[in-house]
Design a protein around this motif. Structure first.
Motif, mmCIF file in Angstrom:
data_model
loop_
_atom_site.group_PDB
_atom_site.id
_atom_site.type_symbol
_atom_site.label_atom_id
_atom_site.label_comp_id
_atom_site.label_asym_id
_atom_site.label_seq_id
_atom_site.Cartn_x
_atom_site.Cartn_y
_atom_site.Cartn_z
ATOM 1 N N MET A 1 0.833 -1.078 0.126
ATOM 2 C CA MET A 1 0.156 0.026 -0.167
ATOM 3 C C MET A 1 0.882 1.191 0.327
ATOM 4 O O MET A 1 1.853 1.203 0.780
ATOM 5 N N LYS A 2 0.536 2.182 -0.850
ATOM 6 C CA LYS A 2 1.338 3.211 -0.940
ATOM 7 C C LYS A 2 1.343 4.476 0.164
ATOM 8 O O LYS A 2 0.372 4.142 0.947
ATOM 9 N N PHE A 3 2.223 4.994 0.527
ATOM 10 C CA PHE A 3 2.233 5.989 1.413
ATOM 11 C C PHE A 3 0.942 7.125 1.374
ATOM 12 O O PHE A 3 0.373 7.497 2.323
ATOM 13 N N SER A 4 0.866 7.513 0.378
ATOM 14 C CA SER A 4 -0.322 8.491 -0.018
ATOM 15 C C SER A 4 -1.612 7.943 0.337
ATOM 16 O O SER A 4 -2.511 8.709 0.677
ATOM 17 N N THR A 5 -1.653 6.612 0.187
ATOM 18 C CA THR A 5 -2.991 5.783 0.315
ATOM 19 C C THR A 5 -3.247 5.845 1.709
ATOM 20 O O THR A 5 -4.389 5.985 2.279
ATOM 21 N N VAL A 6 -2.159 5.522 2.583
ATOM 22 C CA VAL A 6 -2.199 5.377 4.025
ATOM 23 C C VAL A 6 -2.864 6.980 4.639
ATOM 24 O O VAL A 6 -3.776 6.854 5.340
ATOM 25 N N ILE A 7 -2.142 7.937 3.996
ATOM 26 C CA ILE A 7 -2.677 9.269 4.539
ATOM 27 C C ILE A 7 -3.940 9.386 4.135
ATOM 28 O O ILE A 7 -4.863 10.010 5.012
ATOM 29 N N LEU A 8 -4.372 9.262 2.876
ATOM 30 C CA LEU A 8 -5.846 9.535 2.672
ATOM 31 C C LEU A 8 -6.783 8.589 3.295
ATOM 32 O O LEU A 8 -7.576 9.094 3.626
ATOM 33 N N LEU A 9 -6.279 7.282 3.681
ATOM 34 C CA LEU A 9 -7.459 6.554 4.603
ATOM 35 C C LEU A 9 -7.454 6.922 6.091
ATOM 36 O O LEU A 9 -8.487 7.194 6.734
ATOM 37 N N ILE A 10 -6.270 7.599 6.512
ATOM 38 C CA ILE A 10 -6.236 8.309 7.786
ATOM 39 C C ILE A 10 -7.076 9.770 7.836
ATOM 40 O O ILE A 10 -8.041 9.842 8.619
#
Length: 62
Positions: A1-10
């Motif tokens: 999972m990309k870092f940007s995806t993690v940020i968006l989910l948070i």
């Protein structure tokens, strides 16, 4: 999972928690005005978007 995806989910999770907080506050006040319904619809919509983003991010080819 990309870092940007993690940020968006948070961020999506924080938005959903904020909207649920608005709904709980409206229930405590006994006020079922537009804020109440906007909070419910918004939490459902952002919850669906977060769920979709999570499913798509798990199925992407690397």
């Amino acid at each position: 999972m990309k870092f940007s995806t993690v940020i968006l989910l948070i961020l999506d999770g924080l938005i959903v928690l904020g909207l649920i907080g608005v709904v709980i506050n409206q229930i405590r006040q006994g006020d079922f005005s537009d804020k109440f319904w906007i909070g419910i619809v918004g939490a459902v919509a952002f919850g669906y978007c977060g769920n979709y983003l999570l499913r798509v991010s798990k199925n992407t080819k690397k």
